[in-house]
Design a protein around this motif. Structure first.
Motif, PDB file in Angstrom:
ATOM      1  N   UNK A 343     136.975  40.107 -94.487  1.00 57.90           N
ATOM      2  CA  UNK A 343     136.906  41.657 -94.649  1.00 57.90           C
ATOM      3  C   UNK A 343     135.904  42.377 -93.637  1.00 57.90           C
ATOM      4  N   UNK A 344     134.953  41.524 -93.138  1.00 57.02           N
ATOM      5  CA  UNK A 344     133.877  42.245 -92.151  1.00 57.02           C
ATOM      6  C   UNK A 344     133.506  41.145 -91.316  1.00 57.02           C
ATOM      7  N   UNK A 345     132.895  41.832 -90.151  1.00 56.18           N
ATOM      8  CA  UNK A 345     132.027  40.818 -89.444  1.00 56.18           C
ATOM      9  C   UNK A 345     130.570  41.586 -89.307  1.00 56.18           C
ATOM     10  N   UNK A 346     129.600  40.398 -89.217  1.00 53.76           N
ATOM     11  CA  UNK A 346     128.265  40.970 -89.135  1.00 53.76           C
ATOM     12  C   UNK A 346     127.442  40.401 -87.953  1.00 53.76           C
ATOM     13  N   UNK A 347     126.559  40.661 -87.691  1.00 53.41           N
ATOM     14  CA  UNK A 347     125.430  40.350 -86.850  1.00 53.41           C
ATOM     15  C   UNK A 347     124.027  40.166 -87.425  1.00 53.41           C
ATOM     16  N   UNK A 348     123.508  39.037 -87.483  1.00 48.81           N
ATOM     17  CA  UNK A 348     122.050  39.090 -87.907  1.00 48.81           C
ATOM     18  C   UNK A 348     121.148  38.015 -86.742  1.00 48.81           C
ATOM     19  N   UNK A 349     119.918  38.306 -87.077  1.00 51.23           N
ATOM     20  CA  UNK A 349     118.853  37.250 -86.186  1.00 51.23           C
ATOM     21  C   UNK A 349     118.847  36.111 -87.173  1.00 51.23           C
ATOM     22  N   UNK A 350     118.362  34.972 -86.507  1.00 49.99           N
ATOM     23  CA  UNK A 350     118.093  33.838 -87.175  1.00 49.99           C
ATOM     24  C   UNK A 350     117.185  34.133 -88.226  1.00 49.99           C
ATOM     25  N   UNK A 351     116.160  34.919 -88.108  1.00 44.70           N
ATOM     26  CA  UNK A 351     115.045  35.069 -89.173  1.00 44.70           C
ATOM     27  C   UNK A 351     115.614  35.699 -90.382  1.00 44.70           C
ATOM     28  N   UNK A 352     116.933  36.336 -90.143  1.00 45.66           N
ATOM     29  CA  UNK A 352     117.433  37.006 -91.322  1.00 45.66           C
ATOM     30  C   UNK A 352     118.324  36.040 -92.074  1.00 45.66           C
ATOM     31  N   UNK A 353     118.732  35.060 -91.382  1.00 47.07           N
ATOM     32  CA  UNK A 353     119.874  34.303 -92.150  1.00 47.07           C
ATOM     33  C   UNK A 353     119.454  33.884 -93.577  1.00 47.07           C
ATOM     34  N   UNK A 354     118.224  33.461 -93.733  1.00 43.67           N
ATOM     35  CA  UNK A 354     117.871  33.130 -94.958  1.00 43.67           C
ATOM     36  C   UNK A 354     117.891  34.130 -96.213  1.00 43.67           C
ATOM     37  N   UNK A 355     118.333  35.391 -95.968  1.00 41.52           N
ATOM     38  CA  UNK A 355     118.673  36.511 -96.751  1.00 41.52           C
ATOM     39  C   UNK A 355     120.062  36.573 -97.098  1.00 41.52           C
ATOM     40  N   UNK A 356     120.864  35.531 -96.661  1.00 37.29           N
ATOM     41  CA  UNK A 356     122.425  35.595 -96.924  1.00 37.29           C
ATOM     42  C   UNK A 356     122.889  34.340 -97.600  1.00 37.29           C
ATOM     43  N   UNK A 357     123.820  34.457 -98.589  1.00 37.33           N
ATOM     44  CA  UNK A 357     123.974  33.284 -99.420  1.00 37.33           C
ATOM     45  C   UNK A 357     125.711  33.525 -99.349  1.00 37.33           C
ATOM     46  N   UNK A 358     126.139  32.454 -99.492  1.00 38.10           N
ATOM     47  CA  UNK A 358     127.718  32.494 -99.798  1.00 38.10           C
ATOM     48  C   UNK A 358     127.581  31.832-101.356  1.00 38.10           C
ATOM     49  N   UNK A 359     128.574  32.517-102.317  1.00 41.21           N
ATOM     50  CA  UNK A 359     128.486  32.265-103.751  1.00 41.21           C
ATOM     51  C   UNK A 359     130.024  32.924-104.164  1.00 41.21           C
ATOM     52  N   UNK A 360     130.091  32.192-105.269  1.00 40.15           N
ATOM     53  CA  UNK A 360     131.198  32.599-106.183  1.00 40.15           C
ATOM     54  C   UNK A 360     130.739  33.665-107.258  1.00 40.15           C
ATOM     55  N   UNK A 361     131.406  34.794-107.288  1.00 40.62           N
ATOM     56  CA  UNK A 361     130.930  35.725-108.429  1.00 40.62           C
ATOM     57  C   UNK A 361     132.372  36.067-109.181  1.00 40.62           C
ATOM     58  N   UNK A 363     134.640  34.415-109.954  1.00 41.64           N
ATOM     59  CA  UNK A 363     135.710  33.496-109.518  1.00 41.64           C
ATOM     60  C   UNK A 363     136.078  33.820-108.092  1.00 41.64           C
ATOM     61  N   UNK A 364     135.379  34.760-107.225  1.00 44.64           N
ATOM     62  CA  UNK A 364     135.720  35.170-106.112  1.00 44.64           C
ATOM     63  C   UNK A 364     134.754  34.828-105.184  1.00 44.64           C
ATOM     64  N   UNK A 365     135.093  34.204-104.040  1.00 44.84           N
ATOM     65  CA  UNK A 365     134.068  33.818-102.923  1.00 44.84           C
ATOM     66  C   UNK A 365     133.414  34.973-102.067  1.00 44.84           C
ATOM     67  N   UNK A 366     131.997  35.125-102.423  1.00 47.46           N
ATOM     68  CA  UNK A 366     131.398  36.311-101.699  1.00 47.46           C
ATOM     69  C   UNK A 366     130.225  35.954-100.832  1.00 47.46           C
ATOM     70  N   UNK A 367     130.003  36.706-100.022  1.00 46.04           N
ATOM     71  CA  UNK A 367     128.862  36.879 -99.107  1.00 46.04           C
ATOM     72  C   UNK A 367     128.016  37.683 -99.759  1.00 46.04           C
ATOM     73  N   UNK A 368     126.700  36.887-100.235  1.00 44.65           N
ATOM     74  CA  UNK A 368     125.940  37.845-100.792  1.00 44.65           C
ATOM     75  C   UNK A 368     124.495  38.179 -99.838  1.00 44.65           C
ATOM     76  N   UNK A 369     124.228  39.382 -99.744  1.00 43.84           N
ATOM     77  CA  UNK A 369     122.877  39.740 -98.718  1.00 43.84           C
ATOM     78  C   UNK A 369     121.949  40.098-100.008  1.00 43.84           C
TER      79      UNK A 369
END
Length: 401
Positions: A343-361, A363-369
């Motif tokens: 769907x989209x490409x993102x760029x984050x710093x290593x320190x921001x990585x902890x605020x991102x999760x991969x989850x199923x919502x 029944x759909x696989x989602x990237x949650x910020x």
């Protein structure tokens, strides 16, 4: 050399500087058709016009620009190499006879011609000089000036430059009132973009190291291995990208290929701590013991030193190998981690990585910020949406329906 040493040397590359004196500039012109030396010319630097001096100084600065392990590489010479370039450079640095040093430099050019056919005319420029590194006073209370004591180093620098084709133009003659074809016959030497070069010897904390040479490539990550091995007679090197690949393979071998973003963020945090705790003048490195500590502290379970040591041997065939920490962790304060999705490409710093999760919502696989405030896109504040995710606690009891 570390980036501080390189920057210190590079800052002194300017005309009329009493801390860096250029003695001679030796230019060797190579014709592409014949792969032979067409012309060579040696000139005392002080005899050049001021504009020429500035052009060469800028050329020397260009060859020392860029990041370590990406564009600049400190190489170690191979011992007992046949027709050793280390010996030629060492003799060139020590000799007081101009003819002797020129002869040694010509021998290096001849080695270049043996291993490569160039696609265009090139000019190899050698310069010989003296670099003086000042010693800071022991304390502010001492009356001794910084320049009362200096480390003196003799050096040789080489830059490899291409030529540009002469200009072909259509000119208008105001007197004769006619158009004329105007062509310059002399090629132009491109001193603004050297395609390679080196500095010998290297300098670290005021100490010269004749066993190493600082090699520069024209383009980041594009190394001329024939030049490194057959001309400079230097050992094989690991680029920053290769270091990163080795790091990834070692981690996968020890801990598997699947991680949560929180665990991955912890790994980067631990490596960043190693970098911050290392003396700024030293290069932070990770051996198998350090890697075991990093992975264990990141929350990865059952990490054994023997397994990490075995991974080093399996991946790099050297259990004593040390990874450069700055090469394996993305730039901690920049958006240097790329997250690619359909769907989209993102760029984050290593320190921001902890605020991102991969989850199923639903029944759909989602990237949650995880956000602390509303998102703004092109000046528009985005409102919260209901994705239709079912909350079991709020589901109606079927018995009451």
């Amino acid at each position: 050399m570390n980036k501080k040493d390189i920057a210190s040397f590079r800052r002194q590359l300017k005309p009329e500087n009493d801390l860096l004196k250029i003695n001679e500039v030796f230019n060797v012109y190579i014709m592409k058709e014949s792969s032979e030396i067409y012309h060579q010319e040696n000139t005392p630097f002080e005899m050049l016009e001021r504009e020429q001096q500035e052009l060469f100084m800028n050329n020397f600065k260009k060859v020392l620009a860029g990041q370590l392990d990406r564009k600049l590489f400190e190489l170690k010479f191979v011992h007992e190499a046949e027709n050793s370039t280390q010996l030629l450079l060492h003799q060139g640095v020590l000799t007081e006879h101009s003819e002797t040093w020129r002869n040694r430099m010509v021998q290096i050019v001849e080695k270049m011609l043996e291993v490569k056919q160039y696609d265009e005319d090139i000019i190899v420029t050698f310069t010989k000089g003296e670099y003086m590194k000042t010693v800071k006073p022991i304390s502010e209370e001492t009356e001794e000036s910084e320049r009362d004591k200096v480390y003196s180093h003799f050096f040789i620098m080489c830059t490899i430059n291409t030529t540009q084709d002469p200009r072909k133009e259509l000119a208008f003659d105001y007197v004769e009132k006619e158009f004329k074809y105007n062509i310059e016959v002399d090629p132009i030497i491109d001193l603004n973009a050297p395609i390679g070069g080196f500095l010998f010897p290297t300098f670290t904390d005021g100490v010269s190291d004749v066993n190493r040479v600082l090699y520069s490539t024209g383009k980041s990550k594009e190394l001329d291995f024939s030049f490194i091995e057959d001309v400079l007679n230097a050992e094989e090197i690991m680029t920053a990208e290769e270091d990163k690949i080795v790091f990834e393979e070692i981690v996968k071998d020890v801990a598997g290929e699947q991680f949560t973003t929180a665990t991955l963020a912890n790994v980067y945090d631990e490596i960043q701590q190693v970098i911050e705790e290392t003396d700024p003048d030293d290069t932070p490195k990770l051996d198998y013991r350090d890697m075991e500590a990093v992975l264990s502290s990141s929350g990865i379970k059952d990490v054994q030193p023997e397994a990490v040591e075995g991974a080093f041997k399996k991946v790099i065939n050297d259990e004593k190998f040390e990874l450069k920490a700055n090469n394996v962790v993305p730039n901690y304060n920049s958006k240097s981690i790329k997250i690619k999705t359909k769907a989209a490409d993102l760029k984050v710093s290593p320190s921001e990585l902890r605020y991102i999760r991969q989850m199923r919502l639903d029944g759909k696989l989602c990237l949650v910020i995880e956000l602390e405030e509303n998102t703004v896109i092109e000046g528009f504040e985005i409102i919260e949406e209901d994705l239709g995710v079912r909350d079991p606690e709020k589901e109606p009891d079927e018995s009451t329906v």
